[in-house]
Design a protein around this motif. Structure first.
Motif, PDB file in Angstrom:
ATOM      1  N   TYR A 330     -46.753 -50.835  61.958  1.00  0.00           N
ATOM      2  CA  TYR A 330     -47.561 -49.712  61.480  1.00  0.00           C
ATOM      3  C   TYR A 330     -46.748 -48.418  61.470  1.00  0.00           C
ATOM      4  N   THR A 336     -50.249 -50.961  57.068  1.00  0.00           N
ATOM      5  CA  THR A 336     -51.561 -50.524  57.535  1.00  0.00           C
ATOM      6  C   THR A 336     -52.592 -51.637  57.410  1.00  0.00           C
ATOM      7  N   GLU A 337     -52.171 -52.736  56.791  1.00  0.00           N
ATOM      8  CA  GLU A 337     -53.045 -53.904  56.664  1.00  0.00           C
ATOM      9  C   GLU A 337     -52.396 -55.051  57.440  1.00  0.00           C
ATOM     10  N   GLU A 371     -57.452 -61.959  62.436  1.00  0.00           N
ATOM     11  CA  GLU A 371     -58.601 -61.294  63.069  1.00  0.00           C
ATOM     12  C   GLU A 371     -58.144 -60.280  64.110  1.00  0.00           C
ATOM     13  N   LYS A 374     -56.732 -57.251  62.345  1.00  0.00           N
ATOM     14  CA  LYS A 374     -57.777 -56.403  61.771  1.00  0.00           C
ATOM     15  C   LYS A 374     -58.426 -55.567  62.858  1.00  0.00           C
ATOM     16  N   SER A 375     -58.718 -56.209  63.982  1.00  0.00           N
ATOM     17  CA  SER A 375     -59.453 -55.493  65.008  1.00  0.00           C
ATOM     18  C   SER A 375     -58.572 -54.403  65.627  1.00  0.00           C
ATOM     19  N   LEU A 377     -55.960 -52.884  64.155  1.00  0.00           N
ATOM     20  CA  LEU A 377     -55.650 -51.846  63.163  1.00  0.00           C
ATOM     21  C   LEU A 377     -56.802 -50.846  63.006  1.00  0.00           C
ATOM     22  N   ARG A 378     -58.016 -51.307  63.359  1.00  0.00           N
ATOM     23  CA  ARG A 378     -59.166 -50.408  63.266  1.00  0.00           C
ATOM     24  C   ARG A 378     -59.054 -49.246  64.243  1.00  0.00           C
ATOM     25  N   THR A 379     -58.439 -49.478  65.418  1.00  0.00           N
ATOM     26  CA  THR A 379     -58.391 -48.399  66.415  1.00  0.00           C
ATOM     27  C   THR A 379     -56.996 -47.799  66.561  1.00  0.00           C
ATOM     28  N   GLU A 381     -54.858 -46.293  64.500  1.00  0.00           N
ATOM     29  CA  GLU A 381     -54.569 -44.979  63.974  1.00  0.00           C
ATOM     30  C   GLU A 381     -55.233 -43.888  64.823  1.00  0.00           C
TER      31      GLU A 381
END
Ligand code: ATP
Ligand code: MG
Length: 883
Positions: A330, A336-337, A371, A374-375, A377-379, A381
């Protein structure tokens, strides 16, 4: 040579020297309380060195998946920043169990490196243990003499205890070792400075590739050393470093092992690796690519071996590694994905012949990683922003306080080492003690078990070959072989080892047996066994009885008996688990793979890979299949010592991450239905299970579902309880055949009635409203309503005041009512009165005094409640006064 050829040449070489080639044990260590992950080739052979088991051959060789991220060996901090330490790496090893010793081991190392791999002799240095007076271990003259003949004295280095004396742990086998180092620098550098000076000096091109350990001593708990009766050789060679040397590279990451992945990463992020030279250890683009290429392996293989990322213990270690990689991607490569999951197939393909477990579960591993990504990367940033905010307020070189570190971990999922890394990159430190304190303060957080403290084993009698007889019998005559006392948080325990036992030790999900040992001495003493656990290959019977030393020390014969009722229930659950797995595969598909299982005397819990909720209909189908197999009363067939290949060919289900020997035990209930590799105990025929019933279904983590079920007595208990509820309902609905229909009718009737009540109340409210409007008094310009009303509830009172206000201009409304015996007041003022400085809240407070209560609200509308309904009239009278 390609890395594949290099690995194969190693195995072929030792095969030609009479070694048995075995597969790698899973990355995740099982049955070893001292180890989370296998961190060296010898971990799976520990028992042979401790004398608790017999190796299948006196000479063994293999490549072992190792992970060094926790405990005694932790290289995590170096990974990515240097070019030769990995989290997961392969360790090539050869072993002698009481067979050959130093002479052969060292000669073969030399032969393999210089003749098979053709590494330049003059670039190789070796080390020999120089002895340690304090420990009473002498200089390793034997190794020196052997090396002198091959490499020459000038390339032998004398090493101290730290580098050249190997110990398994605080206690256990140990001995001197001899390392082999290689100098991979350019000739000009070699001419300028001898490689000998750089050995063990952390130079990235003068590295240790192989370590030969000679186990000749055993360390006791008091620190003393005794000589081992038979001497062993244990060697470990870093495969990735070997490939670097043979392929003429200067970094492990430049070998074909890692280049593959790195090239895909380059394509994905559009950046190039090694723009400033591939040895640059300060370029963060390169560091990030190395970290990702490395961590991908650790995470993927750990998941394939059954260790899912989670919030505790080994699972958290894997999550931490994955998050570390995600953050590097990141921050430095612009991912970012999710990206790690896209790399899993690349790795699976590359290793499909060596470690096929990854290819076989490619889809599953990819989805789990995805999974997780994804989880996080949600927090991520938000967490990085938070970190930057805090660090901006911290003076350069300062300390990020413990609460912040804790907040980042608790709220944003930043493992502490990740925050430490972020801090380090900006020249800050973190307050670890402060973090620990914040962590400890957070309740509900599972604390780590207090460390156990064990005494040395007290040997009581010669063991001979241990025998587990618990498949066929629940009672057996036995002798105590050894015992020890262990202090745990719960109190003191005795660990007892017998020469034979019917007690099953917890393994493969099945809990350990409990029961008793009946010792016949002068009198009969009963030792209660609360649990049986496996420690490596030892069956350890655990007792919490007090003062057992004396009785344990006698050579009296004893009768070991398992709690039969409990065991019977455990067996029901275990056999039911096999039938259930077969049933799940029939109903949901063959992608169903076991991801965890647990059976005790009450329940069977089973985790498996599946990506959707299992519907009630599907569960019902599985239940029906299992119960049909129970009624068919299929006899158990068990085959022992089946060659593993044959078992797999027969269609036996193996679990990834379990370590199987060359010969396995196969448990079968109908060859067309359920055939599994299993060491557990089972009912003789399925009819004994009696009944099978699911009790729950849910998700444990991405891609993994968990079902729980009960059998036998428990299942019957649940069904009788349900039947009882039904008969109580039938009793209540006397005369009605179908209780479900009756309840449905009741509910719909209730809904209709509620609607009618509502309509009636509304009608009544309208009447009240009209009545009040008819009696409005006017004082000057103000319309005044002060009245006691009868309404259904507080909402109706509020609604009434609002409706009245709408029908009036300038107004002052005070309504009082009694609800459930309690007085309620509502005051409403029109806006113009509010504009004049009147306040409904103050008025209602004043009125509420009369009913022994209080209240408040907005300037135009306020309510109050009280405790004395007899004061309501006085309150309303007071309102008249206010007007
Ligand atoms: P080092 O001092 O380089 O960390 P070590 O003394 O920890 O090595 P051993 O425990 O003797 O290494 O392991 C045997 C071999 O395994 C080493 O000679 C080395 O080639 C390899 N090795 C050890 N740690 C790693 C690692 N983190 N990554 C890759 N290879 C390793
Ligand atoms: Mg090391």
């Amino acid at each position: 040579m390609t890395s594949h050829e290099i690995r194969q040449a190693f195995l072929d070489f030792f095969k030609s020297k009479g070694h048995l080639i075995v597969p790698s044990a899973p990355l995740v260590a099982k049955n070893d309380p001292t180890l989370m992950f296998n961190n060296s080739g010898m971990a799976q052979f520990k028992d042979f060195f401790l004398g608790n088991g017999t190796p299948p051959s006196k000479r063994i060789a293999d490549t072992q998946k190792c992970l060094r991220v926790s405990g005694k060996h932790n290289d995590l901090e170096d990974v990515g920043f240097d070019t030769y330490h990995h989290t997961m790496f392969e360790m090539l090893g050869n072993w002698s169990f009481g067979d050959y010793f130093k002479k052969e081991a060292l000669a073969w190392s030399w032969e393999l490196l210089t003749e098979v791999y053709k590494l330049p002799k003059e670039r190789i240095y070796v080390s020999v243990f120089k002895g340690d007076e304090k420990d009473g271990v002498p200089f390793d003259q034997e190794a020196w003499d052997i090396w002198k003949e091959m490499v020459g004295e000038d390339r032998i280095i004398l090493g101290n205890k730290k580098d050249n004396f190997w110990e398994m742990g605080d206690t256990g086998p140990c001995g001197p070792c001899s390392e082999i180092h290689i100098d991979l620098r350019d000739q000009a550098d070699v001419d300028a400075k001898s490689g000998k000076e750089l050995v063990n000096a952390d130079h990235p091109q003068v590295v240790e590739i192989w370590n030969n350990v000679f186990m000749q001593f055993e360390r006791k708990a008091d620190g003393s050393l005794i000589s081992l009766p038979s001497k062993h050789v244990d060697t470990g060679m870093g495969f990735e470093r070997l490939c670097m040397a043979i392929q003429g590279k200067k970094s492990n990451y430049d070998t074909d092992i890692f280049q593959n992945t790195i090239q895909v990463i380059e394509k994905m992020c559009g950046k190039k690796y090694g723009v400033n030279g591939t040895l640059n250890t300060t370029d963060y683009t390169d560091i990030a690519m190395r970290v990702i290429a490395d961590h991908l392996r650790a995470v993927s293989f750990a998941i394939a071996d059954g260790q899912l990322p989670s919030n505790a213990k080994a699972g958290y270690v894997i999550r931490r590694i994955l998050r570390r990689a995600i953050r590097y991607g990141y921050s430095y490569l612009g991912f970012t994905e999710p990206f790690m999951s896209q790399l899993v197939p690349v790795l699976a393909e590359q290793f499909k012949d060596v470690f096929p477990e990854l290819k076989a579960q490619e889809d599953f591993v990819t989805r789990v990683v995805n999974e997780e990504e994804k989880s996080f990367l949600r927090t991520l940033e938000a967490g990085i922003k938070r970190f930057e905010l805090i660090s901006a307020q911290t003076p350069t070189g300062g300390i990020i306080n413990g609460e912040t570190v804790f907040e980042l971990s608790d709220t944003f999922g930043f493992p502490v080492d990740l925050t430490a890394l972020l801090a380090k990159e900006k020249g800050y430190k973190i307050d670890e003690a402060g973090y620990e304190k914040a962590l400890a303060e957070q309740k509900n957080r599972s604390r780590q078990d207090a460390a156990k403290e064990a005494t040395d084993w007290v040997e009581v009698s010669e063991g001979g070959d241990f025998e587990f007889v618990g498949y066929d019998t629940l009672e057996a005559n036995a002798q105590i072989v050894k015992y020890r006392k262990v202090k745990t948080k719960a109190g003191e325990e005795y660990h007892i080892v017998l020469d034979r036992t019917p007690f099953y030790a917890e393994m493969g999900g099945q809990v350990g047996d409990s029961g008793e040992l009946r010792v016949t001495n002068d009198e009969v003493r009963i030792i209660n066994i609360v649990d049986t656990k496996k420690e490596n290959d030892l069956f350890v019977h655990i007792s919490r009885d007090k003062n057992l030393d004396e009785i344990l020390n006698t050579h009296s014969p004893l009768l070991a008996s398992v709690d039969a009722h409990r065991r019977q229930n455990i067996m029901r659950n275990h056999t039911a688990t096999h039938l259930m797995l077969a049933g799940l595969r029939k109903v949901l598909g063959t992608h169903i793979v076991q991801k965890g299982s647990y059976q005790n005397d009450e329940v069977t819990r089973f985790d498996f890979s599946h990506f959707a909720k299992v519907t009630d209909e599907e569960l019902k189908q599985v239940e029906d299949i299992v119960n049909a197999k129970i009624r068919a009363n299929i006899a158990q067939k068990t085959y022992v010592n089946v060659p593993i290949d044959e078992a797999i060919k027969k269609g036996a289900t193996a679990t990834f991450g379990e370590k199987y020997g060359d010969f396995v035990r196969v448990v079968e209930f109908d060859p067309q239905f359920s055939v599994e590799l299993c060491g557990g105990t089972h009912v003789p025929s399925t009819g004994e299970i009696a009944l099978f019933k699911f009790t729950s279904e849910g998700s444990v983590s991405a891609g993994v579902r968990r079902v729980e079920a009960v059998t036998g007595e428990k299942a019957l208990e649940i069904i009788s309880r349900q039947a009882e509820v039904i008969s109580q309902l039938e009793e209540l609905f006397k005369g009605q055949k179908d209780v479900v229909k009756a309840v449905e009718n009741l509910l719909s009737e209730k809904a209709t009635l509620l609607k009618r009540i509502e309509a009636l109340e509304n009608e009544k409210l309208q009447q009240t409203k009209q009545g009040l409007l008819a009696q409005v008094e006017t004082k000057g310009e103000i319309s005044v309503i002060i009245a006691r009303v009868d309404v259904a509830n507080a909402d109706a009172l509020k609604s009434l005041t609002y409706q009245l206000k709408e029908s009036l201009g300038t107004c002052f409304i005070v309504l009082g009512t009694v609800l459930n015996g309690k007085p309620q007041l509502a005051v409403m003022l029109s806006e113009d009165l509010v504009a004049q400085g009147k306040h409904a809240g103050n008025i209602v407070k004043d009125l509420a005094k009369e009913v022994k209560g209080g209240g408040g609200g907005q300037p135009f509308f306020a309510t109050a409640g009280g405790s004395d309904a007899s004061g309501l009239d006085a309150a309303l009278a007071k309102a008249q006064g206010i007007v």
